[in-house]
Motif scaffolding. Sequence first.
Motif, PDB file in Angstrom:
ATOM      1  N   VAL B  31       0.840  -1.191   0.000  1.00 18.72           N
ATOM      2  CA  VAL B  31       0.000   0.000   0.000  1.00 18.72           C
ATOM      3  C   VAL B  31       0.878   1.244   0.000  1.00 18.72           C
ATOM      4  CG1 VAL B  31      -1.707   1.320   1.292  1.00 18.72           C
ATOM      5  CG2 VAL B  31      -1.920  -1.159   1.114  1.00 18.72           C
ATOM      6  N   GLY B  32       0.571   2.177  -0.877  1.00 16.88           N
ATOM      7  CA  GLY B  32       1.365   3.387  -1.001  1.00 16.88           C
ATOM      8  C   GLY B  32       0.670   4.593  -0.402  1.00 16.88           C
ATOM      9  N   LEU B  33       1.475   5.474   0.198  1.00 22.43           N
ATOM     10  CA  LEU B  33       0.970   6.767   0.662  1.00 22.43           C
ATOM     11  C   LEU B  33       1.545   7.816  -0.263  1.00 22.43           C
ATOM     12  CD1 LEU B  33       1.553   6.914   4.530  1.00 22.43           C
ATOM     13  CD2 LEU B  33      -0.629   6.687   3.348  1.00 22.43           C
ATOM     14  N   LEU B  34       0.692   8.603  -0.891  1.00 20.69           N
ATOM     15  CA  LEU B  34       1.186   9.642  -1.786  1.00 20.69           C
ATOM     16  C   LEU B  34       0.714  10.997  -1.280  1.00 20.69           C
ATOM     17  CD1 LEU B  34       0.434   8.065  -5.274  1.00 20.69           C
ATOM     18  CD2 LEU B  34       2.610   8.155  -4.074  1.00 20.69           C
ATOM     19  N   GLY B  35       1.461  12.006  -1.610  1.00 22.19           N
ATOM     20  CA  GLY B  35       1.053  13.345  -1.217  1.00 22.19           C
ATOM     21  C   GLY B  35       2.225  14.281  -1.327  1.00 22.19           C
ATOM     22  N   GLY B  40       2.022  15.285   5.643  1.00 24.36           N
ATOM     23  CA  GLY B  40       1.839  14.487   6.855  1.00 24.36           C
ATOM     24  C   GLY B  40       2.121  13.010   6.688  1.00 24.36           C
ATOM     25  N   LYS B  41       2.655  12.622   5.505  1.00 22.63           N
ATOM     26  CA  LYS B  41       2.958  11.202   5.270  1.00 22.63           C
ATOM     27  C   LYS B  41       3.946  10.668   6.302  1.00 22.63           C
ATOM     28  CE  LYS B  41       4.594  12.228   1.368  1.00 22.63           C
ATOM     29  NZ  LYS B  41       5.383  12.336   0.175  1.00 22.63           N
ATOM     30  N   SER B  42       5.082  11.354   6.414  1.00 19.78           N
ATOM     31  CA  SER B  42       6.136  10.878   7.316  1.00 19.78           C
ATOM     32  C   SER B  42       5.656  10.874   8.756  1.00 19.78           C
ATOM     33  CB  SER B  42       7.360  11.780   7.221  1.00 19.78           C
ATOM     34  OG  SER B  42       8.040  11.520   6.032  1.00 19.78           O
ATOM     35  N   THR B  43       4.944  11.938   9.134  1.00 20.40           N
ATOM     36  CA  THR B  43       4.448  12.022  10.507  1.00 20.40           C
ATOM     37  C   THR B  43       3.511  10.860  10.799  1.00 20.40           C
ATOM     38  OG1 THR B  43       4.588  14.400  10.282  1.00 20.40           O
ATOM     39  CG2 THR B  43       3.341  13.561  12.150  1.00 20.40           C
ATOM     40  N   LEU B  44       2.658  10.567   9.831  1.00 20.13           N
ATOM     41  CA  LEU B  44       1.740   9.435   9.985  1.00 20.13           C
ATOM     42  C   LEU B  44       2.535   8.143  10.199  1.00 20.13           C
ATOM     43  CD1 LEU B  44      -1.039   8.070   9.753  1.00 20.13           C
ATOM     44  CD2 LEU B  44      -0.762   8.091   7.289  1.00 20.13           C
ATOM     45  N   TYR B 204      -2.646  -0.718  -3.712  1.00 16.95           N
ATOM     46  CA  TYR B 204      -3.671   0.199  -3.228  1.00 16.95           C
ATOM     47  C   TYR B 204      -2.977   1.497  -2.849  1.00 16.95           C
ATOM     48  CZ  TYR B 204      -8.248   1.086  -1.073  1.00 16.95           C
ATOM     49  OH  TYR B 204      -9.501   1.556  -0.788  1.00 16.95           O
ATOM     50  N   LEU B 205      -3.646   2.610  -3.049  1.00 16.39           N
ATOM     51  CA  LEU B 205      -3.007   3.892  -2.757  1.00 16.39           C
ATOM     52  C   LEU B 205      -3.886   4.751  -1.855  1.00 16.39           C
ATOM     53  CD1 LEU B 205      -1.662   5.048  -6.248  1.00 16.39           C
ATOM     54  CD2 LEU B 205      -0.341   4.145  -4.342  1.00 16.39           C
ATOM     55  N   TYR B 206      -3.232   5.515  -0.980  1.00 13.11           N
ATOM     56  CA  TYR B 206      -3.919   6.571  -0.247  1.00 13.11           C
ATOM     57  C   TYR B 206      -3.281   7.883  -0.660  1.00 13.11           C
ATOM     58  CZ  TYR B 206      -6.185   3.236   2.855  1.00 13.11           C
ATOM     59  OH  TYR B 206      -6.957   2.232   3.352  1.00 13.11           O
ATOM     60  N   LEU B 207      -4.114   8.809  -1.070  1.00 11.54           N
ATOM     61  CA  LEU B 207      -3.605  10.116  -1.464  1.00 11.54           C
ATOM     62  C   LEU B 207      -3.866  11.069  -0.299  1.00 11.54           C
ATOM     63  CD1 LEU B 207      -2.365  11.063  -4.094  1.00 11.54           C
ATOM     64  CD2 LEU B 207      -4.615  11.760  -4.889  1.00 11.54           C
ATOM     65  N   ILE B 208      -2.800  11.666   0.234  1.00 14.41           N
ATOM     66  CA  ILE B 208      -2.945  12.496   1.428  1.00 14.41           C
ATOM     67  C   ILE B 208      -2.794  13.968   1.057  1.00 14.41           C
ATOM     68  CG2 ILE B 208      -2.115  12.879   3.784  1.00 14.41           C
ATOM     69  CD1 ILE B 208      -2.770  10.029   3.518  1.00 14.41           C
ATOM     70  N   LYS B 209      -3.718  14.764   1.584  1.00 11.34           N
ATOM     71  CA  LYS B 209      -3.594  16.206   1.376  1.00 11.34           C
ATOM     72  C   LYS B 209      -3.878  16.905   2.695  1.00 11.34           C
ATOM     73  CE  LYS B 209      -5.454  20.069  -1.194  1.00 11.34           C
ATOM     74  NZ  LYS B 209      -6.625  20.582  -1.937  1.00 11.34           N
ATOM     75  N   VAL B 231      -4.235  17.770  -5.642  1.00  8.68           N
ATOM     76  CA  VAL B 231      -3.362  17.466  -4.510  1.00  8.68           C
ATOM     77  C   VAL B 231      -1.937  17.979  -4.729  1.00  8.68           C
ATOM     78  CG1 VAL B 231      -2.324  15.590  -3.176  1.00  8.68           C
ATOM     79  CG2 VAL B 231      -4.735  15.489  -3.800  1.00  8.68           C
ATOM     80  N   PHE B 232      -1.407  17.773  -5.925  1.00  7.83           N
ATOM     81  CA  PHE B 232      -0.001  18.134  -6.169  1.00  7.83           C
ATOM     82  C   PHE B 232       0.162  19.479  -6.860  1.00  7.83           C
ATOM     83  CE2 PHE B 232       0.164  13.559  -5.674  1.00  7.83           C
ATOM     84  CZ  PHE B 232       1.264  13.388  -4.867  1.00  7.83           C
ATOM     85  N   GLU B 233      -0.935  20.051  -7.304  1.00  8.67           N
ATOM     86  CA  GLU B 233      -0.914  21.335  -7.992  1.00  8.67           C
ATOM     87  C   GLU B 233      -0.037  21.317  -9.229  1.00  8.67           C
ATOM     88  OE1 GLU B 233      -0.140  24.384  -5.139  1.00  8.67           O
ATOM     89  OE2 GLU B 233      -1.619  23.607  -3.735  1.00  8.67           O
ATOM     90  N   VAL B 234      -0.154  20.244  -9.992  1.00  8.72           N
ATOM     91  CA  VAL B 234       0.499  20.197 -11.308  1.00  8.72           C
ATOM     92  C   VAL B 234      -0.493  19.674 -12.338  1.00  8.72           C
ATOM     93  CG1 VAL B 234       2.933  19.954 -10.701  1.00  8.72           C
ATOM     94  CG2 VAL B 234       1.458  17.952 -10.688  1.00  8.72           C
ATOM     95  N   GLU B 235      -0.372  20.197 -13.535  1.00  9.90           N
ATOM     96  CA  GLU B 235      -1.206  19.702 -14.635  1.00  9.90           C
ATOM     97  C   GLU B 235      -0.522  18.490 -15.241  1.00  9.90           C
ATOM     98  OE1 GLU B 235      -4.096  20.800 -15.457  1.00  9.90           O
ATOM     99  OE2 GLU B 235      -4.071  22.516 -14.079  1.00  9.90           O
TER     100      GLU B 235
END
Lengths: 369, 255
Positions: B31-35, B40-44, B204-209, B231-235
């Motif tokens: 499972v991947g955490l993206l953001g 807050g990925k690392s903190t989580l 499976y992915l979780y996208l964190i914002k 989430v990433f503010e890129v087109e």
Amino acid sequence: MTDIQAQPLRPSYERALVTSRYGFLLVQLVLLAIAIFSIGVAISIGQVHIPLGDSFRILVYKLSGIEIGDIPALLQGQGANIIWNIRFPRVLLALLIGAGLSLCGTIMQAAVQNPLADPYILGVSSGATLGATFAIMIGFGSIGFLSQMGVAFGAFAGAFGAAMMVMVLAGLGGKMSSVKLVLSGMVINALCTAFANFIIYLANNTEGIRTVTFWTMGSLAAAKWDKLPLVAIVMGLAVLFFLLQSRILNTMLMGDEAAVTLGINLSAYRRLYLLLTAIVTGVLVASCGMIGFVGLIIPHLIRGLVGSDHRRLLPTSIWIGGIFLVWTDLLARVLIPKVELPIGIITALIGGPLFMYMLIKKGYSFGGK
Amino acid sequence: MELNVRDLSVSLGGASIVNKISLQVQEKKFVGLLGPNGCGKSTLLKSIYKVIKPDEGQVHLSGTDLLKSSPKAVSQLMGVVGQFNDLSFDFTVREMVMMGRTPHKKLLDADNAADFRIVDEAIRKVGLEAYSSRSYLSLSGGEKQRVILARALAQQPQFLVLDEPTNHLDVKYQLQILNIVRSLNIGVLAALHDLSLAAKYCDYLYLIKKGKVAARGEPKEVLTRERIADVFEVECEIYDIPVTGGLGIAYLASK
């Protein structure tokens, strides 16, 4: 994975003699033998030279009651008294102090994860100086036993007090990080030095200033049998305790976060180790003043030889630290005839160039890159 | 081993970093955490592996309550490859990997033949056999990261937490590390920064914002043009890579 494209660029760091169990045991036995030999030499040489054989026979007789040759005649001479009552306790104290400084240096370097740490880093040096200065210049007056213990008590109280203040200061406002510890140590150092200088300045006591100066350079000249038990007991317990902590000390070097993921919560252990080293260093300082460099350089020297694994590092640096101080104390006694040099001068004179050599030499990087 | 995180909240210095995040890693899933940085990925992850104490919430690894267990008990189940692995003192590669046996050791236990076997196996898995007596500090970033992975493998974990394990690595080593991890066939929770790699390796992915789960699901559901823009503010454009059939992401420009 089959993509190891290159052989190691640097020579292999394999240290077969010290990494195999029997090889390591052999090294320890050799160090024990060197320690005994060093004690033998150190008690024979001095203002009065006593043949190595004679001093050996006197020691064996005193320690075990076994008579080798004509013991009564030997005991008649002044040699027996010099060896048994003056030199032997002094050499033993040197062995204990050297071992202790080197032990505390190794522990401190691990506990604050800083290769610059030495036993005196947590304000111990200036705390002890402040305590000793107070005892010498002002004295504890008529407070019963304190006036008896005098400088030793002042030094211990100063060292321990300073270390406690550093730990409290570093622990305020959250986690006790190693950077905070080192910086708190510097602050307390500065404050204690200021107070000590203040006392010296106001007291205007030339004799006292001389005494303080000598004290800060360290000396084993005051060694007597009745001083030994305390140092020996404290050292014995400390060595025993820390030898059992090698695994935890190793993970300490991995950093706080990695240590937690390896199942060890460092902050409790760090607190305990700092407290214990503060007590041990306090006792060492109280019995011989300040002897610099030993606690800094011996751990580095030994790391270069046997690696950072505390299971090998600790016992080896304890031996070498002790042996080193026996020889430097001998030099302090005999280097200039009829003059007894402060031992701190010798340790710095030997330690400095040794440190320079390690800086220049390749293959040991003091933990840096 | 199944990881269950429920309503986890973490604040650092008064600021809320993780805000009631719940997530699950099922048996043997990657499972991947993206953001973006600072989401807050690392903190989580840190509060899952007990470096940071969360304000509230629960973390269970199968039957074990991680927040209430001792670090030792947790470290026997869970291996961690973190971001910061600089040392102040040098060790050989083998010594470093041997540290991974610490959780299974009592204070006075010596390293035995089984430990050496496990350590050698871990070193072999990351392809560093020829390096085992090298000094750790003399290694390159990628090699160091592989040593840390080997250390985690020597723990014989039943679950692995990775915090951006491929940071600063060449493509080759990024793929290598993720391949090794996936071949272990155990549950993995990994914070990743490369979206295409995440799409390739994660089940499976979780996208964190901003400390909250913005989206979750299989890579193709989560990684859409709109979400990435949000989430990433890129087109970007999402396409199917013709050769591999994988998910391709072409970045266009920042908003």
